[in-house]
Design a protein around this motif. Structure first.
Motif, PDB file in Angstrom:
ATOM      1  N   ARG A  31      17.977 -52.468 -21.163  1.00 44.32           N
ATOM      2  CA  ARG A  31      17.380 -51.737 -22.230  1.00 44.32           C
ATOM      3  C   ARG A  31      15.816 -51.355 -22.162  1.00 44.32           C
ATOM      4  O   ARG A  31      15.328 -50.383 -22.105  1.00 44.32           O
ATOM      5  CB  ARG A  31      17.458 -52.224 -23.679  1.00 44.32           C
ATOM      6  CG  ARG A  31      18.960 -52.318 -24.165  1.00 44.32           C
ATOM      7  CD  ARG A  31      19.306 -52.834 -25.422  1.00 44.32           C
ATOM      8  NE  ARG A  31      18.172 -52.206 -26.424  1.00 44.32           N
ATOM      9  CZ  ARG A  31      18.077 -52.552 -27.623  1.00 44.32           C
ATOM     10  NH1 ARG A  31      18.653 -53.526 -28.009  1.00 44.32           N
ATOM     11  NH2 ARG A  31      17.196 -51.916 -28.457  1.00 44.32           N
ATOM     12  N   GLN A  35      13.847 -47.563 -21.206  1.00 44.29           N
ATOM     13  CA  GLN A  35      12.830 -46.993 -22.206  1.00 44.29           C
ATOM     14  C   GLN A  35      11.739 -46.862 -21.330  1.00 44.29           C
ATOM     15  O   GLN A  35      10.472 -46.765 -22.261  1.00 44.29           O
ATOM     16  CB  GLN A  35      12.858 -48.047 -23.418  1.00 44.29           C
ATOM     17  CG  GLN A  35      14.096 -47.997 -24.169  1.00 44.29           C
ATOM     18  CD  GLN A  35      14.020 -48.999 -25.244  1.00 44.29           C
ATOM     19  OE1 GLN A  35      12.952 -50.109 -25.221  1.00 44.29           O
ATOM     20  NE2 GLN A  35      14.945 -49.132 -26.328  1.00 44.29           N
ATOM     21  N   ARG A  37      10.137 -44.546 -19.886  1.00 49.15           N
ATOM     22  CA  ARG A  37       9.396 -43.527 -20.282  1.00 49.15           C
ATOM     23  C   ARG A  37       9.385 -42.926 -21.832  1.00 49.15           C
ATOM     24  O   ARG A  37       8.519 -41.950 -22.280  1.00 49.15           O
ATOM     25  CB  ARG A  37      10.015 -42.097 -19.262  1.00 49.15           C
ATOM     26  CG  ARG A  37      10.062 -42.173 -18.095  1.00 49.15           C
ATOM     27  CD  ARG A  37      10.503 -41.375 -17.115  1.00 49.15           C
ATOM     28  NE  ARG A  37      10.438 -41.783 -15.874  1.00 49.15           N
ATOM     29  CZ  ARG A  37      11.237 -41.183 -14.816  1.00 49.15           C
ATOM     30  NH1 ARG A  37      12.216 -40.625 -15.072  1.00 49.15           N
ATOM     31  NH2 ARG A  37      11.060 -41.465 -13.349  1.00 49.15           N
ATOM     32  N   ILE A  38      10.162 -43.675 -22.349  1.00 48.47           N
ATOM     33  CA  ILE A  38      10.130 -42.911 -23.873  1.00 48.47           C
ATOM     34  C   ILE A  38       9.319 -43.721 -24.771  1.00 48.47           C
ATOM     35  O   ILE A  38       8.539 -42.960 -25.537  1.00 48.47           O
ATOM     36  CB  ILE A  38      11.716 -43.450 -24.363  1.00 48.47           C
ATOM     37  CG1 ILE A  38      12.812 -42.717 -23.383  1.00 48.47           C
ATOM     38  CG2 ILE A  38      11.974 -43.117 -25.978  1.00 48.47           C
ATOM     39  CD1 ILE A  38      14.201 -43.294 -23.739  1.00 48.47           C
ATOM     40  N   GLN A  39       9.249 -44.951 -24.796  1.00 53.15           N
ATOM     41  CA  GLN A  39       8.113 -45.656 -25.676  1.00 53.15           C
ATOM     42  C   GLN A  39       6.779 -46.007 -25.108  1.00 53.15           C
ATOM     43  O   GLN A  39       6.702 -46.223 -23.922  1.00 53.15           O
ATOM     44  CB  GLN A  39       8.926 -46.829 -26.079  1.00 53.15           C
ATOM     45  CG  GLN A  39      10.052 -46.716 -27.131  1.00 53.15           C
ATOM     46  CD  GLN A  39      10.627 -48.013 -27.430  1.00 53.15           C
ATOM     47  OE1 GLN A  39      10.530 -48.935 -26.930  1.00 53.15           O
ATOM     48  NE2 GLN A  39      11.307 -47.950 -28.734  1.00 53.15           N
ATOM     49  N   ARG A  44       7.395 -51.154 -26.144  1.00 53.10           N
ATOM     50  CA  ARG A  44       8.628 -51.415 -25.370  1.00 53.10           C
ATOM     51  C   ARG A  44       8.499 -52.861 -24.897  1.00 53.10           C
ATOM     52  O   ARG A  44       9.681 -53.691 -24.957  1.00 53.10           O
ATOM     53  CB  ARG A  44       8.466 -50.660 -24.007  1.00 53.10           C
ATOM     54  CG  ARG A  44       9.423 -50.334 -23.314  1.00 53.10           C
ATOM     55  CD  ARG A  44       9.297 -49.535 -21.986  1.00 53.10           C
ATOM     56  NE  ARG A  44       8.256 -49.956 -21.227  1.00 53.10           N
ATOM     57  CZ  ARG A  44       7.243 -49.114 -21.101  1.00 53.10           C
ATOM     58  NH1 ARG A  44       6.895 -48.178 -21.536  1.00 53.10           N
ATOM     59  NH2 ARG A  44       6.160 -49.915 -20.323  1.00 53.10           N
ATOM     60  N   TYR A  48      11.366 -55.742 -25.849  1.00 55.48           N
ATOM     61  CA  TYR A  48      11.922 -56.420 -24.862  1.00 55.48           C
ATOM     62  C   TYR A  48      11.777 -58.017 -25.201  1.00 55.48           C
ATOM     63  O   TYR A  48      13.132 -58.583 -25.177  1.00 55.48           O
ATOM     64  CB  TYR A  48      11.084 -56.138 -23.730  1.00 55.48           C
ATOM     65  CG  TYR A  48      11.590 -57.028 -22.353  1.00 55.48           C
ATOM     66  CD1 TYR A  48      13.146 -56.964 -21.941  1.00 55.48           C
ATOM     67  CD2 TYR A  48      10.971 -57.627 -21.685  1.00 55.48           C
ATOM     68  CE1 TYR A  48      13.443 -57.259 -20.844  1.00 55.48           C
ATOM     69  CE2 TYR A  48      11.435 -58.289 -20.524  1.00 55.48           C
ATOM     70  CZ  TYR A  48      12.536 -58.272 -20.093  1.00 55.48           C
ATOM     71  OH  TYR A  48      13.122 -58.687 -18.945  1.00 55.48           O
TER      72      TYR A  48
END
Length: 122
Positions: A31, A35, A37-39, A44, A48
């Motif tokens: 997960r 992520q 590039r997203i958050q 992130r 995690y």
């Protein structure tokens, strides 16, 4: 025969607890990688750590269950009970620490959303 079966059951539950921890680490890492590039990096990383903590918490609960089964069913002596008490105390402390780390509050405290929801319903 019964003693062997109990040992197999306890070992199976212990391996299940270990598998939960390892699987939690793997799923959390996947997960986290998805992520990238997203958050934002800080969000992130917090997610995690929270995901890993949840996996460890669940695995610890299963391992405590295995210890209880082993102590009560296999060797119910005062010495084994004292060892169980120590193990449970240490794992409880770890669980509480992880819960605070994951959720940012003590397990017996309500979240702000829960308090607000309760106040609005009154």
């Amino acid at each position: 025969m019964t003693d062997q079966l109990l040992h197999i059951i306890v070992r199976s539950v212990e391996w299940f607890g270990i598998a939960i921890i390892v699987l939690g680490l793997i799923v959390s890492t996947v997960r986290f990688a998805m992520q990238l590039r997203i958050q934002e990096a800080h969000d992130r990383f917090r997610a995690y750590r929270a995901d890993i903590g949840r996996g460890i918490l669940l695995g610890l609960e299963v391992l405590v269950a295995a210890d209880i089964i082993a102590t009560v069913a296999i060797e119910p002596t005062l010495d084994s009970l004292a060892v169980l008490a120590g193990i449970v105390a240490i794992r409880t402390f770890l669980s509480l620490s992880l819960e605070v780390e994951v959720s940012g509050r003590w397990p017996w405290q309500q979240s702000r959303a829960e308090v607000k929801q309760r106040q609005e319903s009154q």
